[in-house]
Design a protein around this motif. Structure first.
Motif, PDB file in Angstrom:
ATOM      1  N   LEU A 240      -8.163  -6.974   9.230  1.00 23.73           N
ATOM      2  CA  LEU A 240      -7.444  -8.241   9.388  1.00 23.73           C
ATOM      3  C   LEU A 240      -7.341  -8.679  10.853  1.00 23.73           C
ATOM      4  CD1 LEU A 240      -4.521  -7.826   6.817  1.00 23.73           C
ATOM      5  CD2 LEU A 240      -6.745  -8.929   6.495  1.00 23.73           C
TER       6      LEU A 240
ATOM      7  N   HIS B 278       1.726  -9.459   8.575  1.00 23.17           N
ATOM      8  CA  HIS B 278       1.091  -8.528   7.642  1.00 23.17           C
ATOM      9  C   HIS B 278       1.701  -7.141   7.764  1.00 23.17           C
ATOM     10  CE1 HIS B 278      -2.589 -11.369   7.919  1.00 23.17           C
ATOM     11  NE2 HIS B 278      -1.858 -11.659   6.857  1.00 23.17           N
TER      12      HIS B 278
ATOM     13  N   GLU C  85      -0.070 -13.167  13.317  1.00 26.41           N
ATOM     14  CA  GLU C  85      -0.469 -12.981  11.914  1.00 26.41           C
ATOM     15  C   GLU C  85      -0.420 -11.501  11.545  1.00 26.41           C
ATOM     16  OE1 GLU C  85      -4.312 -14.742  11.529  1.00 26.41           O
ATOM     17  OE2 GLU C  85      -3.596 -16.786  11.905  1.00 26.41           O
ATOM     18  N   SER C  86      -0.866 -10.646  12.460  1.00 26.62           N
ATOM     19  CA  SER C  86      -0.872  -9.205  12.184  1.00 26.62           C
ATOM     20  C   SER C  86       0.546  -8.665  12.050  1.00 26.62           C
ATOM     21  CB  SER C  86      -1.623  -8.464  13.292  1.00 26.62           C
ATOM     22  OG  SER C  86      -2.985  -8.843  13.326  1.00 26.62           O
TER      23      SER C  86
ATOM     24  N   LEU D 209      -5.365  -3.099   8.387  1.00 24.58           N
ATOM     25  CA  LEU D 209      -4.815  -4.085   9.306  1.00 24.58           C
ATOM     26  C   LEU D 209      -5.569  -4.088  10.630  1.00 24.58           C
ATOM     27  CD1 LEU D 209      -2.718  -6.174  10.192  1.00 24.58           C
ATOM     28  CD2 LEU D 209      -1.167  -4.294  10.753  1.00 24.58           C
TER      29      LEU D 209
ATOM     30  N   GLY E 141      -9.171 -11.782   4.786  1.00 27.32           N
ATOM     31  CA  GLY E 141      -8.757 -12.668   5.874  1.00 27.32           C
ATOM     32  C   GLY E 141      -9.878 -13.514   6.433  1.00 27.32           C
TER      33      GLY E 141
ATOM     34  N   THR F 173      -2.894 -12.062   1.290  1.00 23.36           N
ATOM     35  CA  THR F 173      -3.136 -10.915   2.166  1.00 23.36           C
ATOM     36  C   THR F 173      -1.892 -10.035   2.269  1.00 23.36           C
ATOM     37  OG1 THR F 173      -4.611 -12.344   3.454  1.00 23.36           O
ATOM     38  CG2 THR F 173      -4.050 -10.218   4.401  1.00 23.36           C
ATOM     39  N   THR F 174      -0.719 -10.654   2.321  1.00 24.21           N
ATOM     40  CA  THR F 174       0.504  -9.852   2.387  1.00 24.21           C
ATOM     41  C   THR F 174       0.771  -9.131   1.062  1.00 24.21           C
ATOM     42  OG1 THR F 174       1.817 -11.837   1.853  1.00 24.21           O
ATOM     43  CG2 THR F 174       1.643 -11.219   4.176  1.00 24.21           C
TER      44      THR F 174
ATOM     45  N   PRO G 219      -2.477 -16.312   3.830  1.00 21.26           N
ATOM     46  CA  PRO G 219      -1.651 -15.175   4.256  1.00 21.26           C
ATOM     47  C   PRO G 219      -0.800 -14.586   3.129  1.00 21.26           C
ATOM     48  CG  PRO G 219      -1.607 -16.874   5.932  1.00 21.26           C
ATOM     49  CD  PRO G 219      -2.340 -17.457   4.753  1.00 21.26           C
TER      50      PRO G 219
ATOM     51  N   GLU H  62       3.604  -4.667   4.931  1.00 20.04           N
ATOM     52  CA  GLU H  62       3.382  -3.230   4.705  1.00 20.04           C
ATOM     53  C   GLU H  62       4.701  -2.466   4.740  1.00 20.04           C
ATOM     54  OE1 GLU H  62       1.603   0.641   7.045  1.00 20.04           O
ATOM     55  OE2 GLU H  62       0.739  -1.316   7.503  1.00 20.04           O
TER      56      GLU H  62
ATOM     57  N   MET I 221      -1.120  -6.066   1.507  1.00 23.41           N
ATOM     58  CA  MET I 221      -0.484  -5.200   2.498  1.00 23.41           C
ATOM     59  C   MET I 221       0.755  -4.519   1.920  1.00 23.41           C
ATOM     60  SD  MET I 221      -2.222  -5.004   5.264  1.00 23.41           S
ATOM     61  CE  MET I 221      -0.972  -4.130   6.193  1.00 23.41           C
TER      62      MET I 221
END
Length: 386
Positions: free
Chosen positions: A91, A242, A238-239, A87, A55, A70-71, A67, A246, A74
């Motif tokens: 992140l 993500h 954003e979190s 996370l 990130g 990154t996903t 993103p 997950e 995750m």
């Protein structure tokens, strides 16, 4: 937005899945959870793989992932029930620093996060906040060249294992105001910081923070004082996306576990997967998983939109989390039921997915909070059209 994975993205997905299957087997996870600490050796492996820099922009030592990449990570971590705080200690702090910090703090902290040299815990939630980013009662009072922090923060993941704390406090205004929020960077062992360690439902180490007359220099202020709300909300948005990735990864693992169990578990001399009622239930679970993935894709599209205003973006992402949580609760609960009494035992993965889901529901606000927030946004939009 195109959600067909490129060759590089598919390679990232395959490599992450192979790593989780080989190096993060379920027995290894059980040992980590029993110990109560995440594995620092594996954290360094994540740094070597470039995951901790996922990130972080390239100019600050990162790999420049979008993103979407990154996903992808995750999802695989959710599938493998990763316990390390990827996370919360990678992140989220990286996003906060990018959106709120000045250039000097970015140069100091972002490369350290990406290399694994610094572990930073984020103390943003409070017992009464329930997901509302502006609900901050912790106070930061200016005294000369210093600030004095007083208050309590809750569910700070890996606070006791961290090197630094990012503490959200109110330097002006009243609880619930969007103006007056500030973020402070302080060493974990700063005098006046009391940690009350807890182990969360799935074994994740966390702590409540009690801040009692904690004196920090003004230089520890991350960015402009009193102006952290917009950057903090963006980092939380954003979190949440993500986090949804997950959860979707965990749902797909539950589906795979149930499909395998129904093939091998026999009753009346036949595999229970041959029973039509259970086939229908698996179909319902698959539909809910697809709906959750569609909501994840919608969240990614919202993050990529340059036209969405901050409040609209946050409300739309709230709708995504509400739907993903609703679908995941159904899938994981059905997964436990399909396994019978075995589903809630330590030896079966499906119950661990449900425990992790309970925590994901609590982090960054639960399904009810996000559903109500999304509903208010729709009502407001309808009122403006009337």
């Amino acid at each position: 937005m195109n959600f067909e994975l490129s060759d590089e993205q598919r390679m990232l997905q395959e490599n992450a899945r192979r790593y989780m299957e080989k190096s993060y087997a379920f027995n290894n996870r059980q040992a980590i959870a029993a110990d109560g600490h995440f594995a620092t050796r594996q954290w360094q492996e994540y740094a070597e793989l470039g995951w901790l820099a996922a990130g972080i922009p390239e100019e600050f030592g990162g790999v420049g992932f979008s993103p979407v990449e990154t996903t992808i990570l995750m999802e695989e971590m959710g599938r493998g029930l990763l316990l390390e705080p990827f996370l919360h200690a990678c992140l989220l702090p990286a996003a906060l620093i990018q959106h709120c910090a000045n250039e000097a703090h970015k140069l100091q902290l972002l490369p350290a996060i990406g290399s694994g040299e610094a572990l930073i815990a984020v103390a943003c939630s409070e017992p009464e906040s329930r997901g509302d980013v502006a609900w901050v009662a912790t106070r930061a009072q200016r005294r000369g060249d210093d600030y004095v922090l007083n208050g309590r923060k809750s569910m700070v993941v890996c606070a006791a294992q961290s090197d630094w704390l990012l503490v959200v406090a109110r330097s002006a205004g009243e609880t619930g105001d969007t103006e007056g929020l500030s973020i402070f960077l302080l060493p974990r062992d700063t005098p006046g910081v009391l940690l009350e360690p807890v182990r969360l439902l799935d074994g994740t180490p966390a702590a409540d923070l009690v801040l009692n007359e904690v004196v920090v220099p003004a230089a520890s202020l991350l960015g402009a004082g009193g102006a952290a709300y917009a950057g903090l909300q963006r980092a939380i948005d954003e979190s949440i996306v993500h986090q949804c990735a997950e959860i979707v990864g965990g749902m797909e693992d539950v589906l795979a576990l149930c499909a395998e169990y129904l093939k091998t578990r026999k009753q009346f001399g036949v595999a229970i997967g041959s029973f039509q009622a259970l086939q229908h239930r698996m179909a319902d679970m698959a539909i809910e998983t697809m709906q959750a993935r569609a909501s994840l894709h919608r969240g990614l599209a919202i993050l990529a939109s340059v036209s969405a205003a901050d409040d609209e973006r946050s409300a739309q992402i709230s709708g995504c989390k509400a739907q993903v949580m609703r679908s995941a609760k159904f899938v994981t609960a059905q997964g436990i039921q399909l396994h019978g009494g075995y589903g809630v035992t330590e030896e079966f993965r499906v119950g661990h997915h449900y425990r992790r889901l309970v925590l994901n529901n609590a982090w960054f606000g639960g399904m009810d909070y996000h559903l109500a927030r999304y509903a208010r946004s729709i009502q407001q939009a309808c009122a403006e059209l009337a």
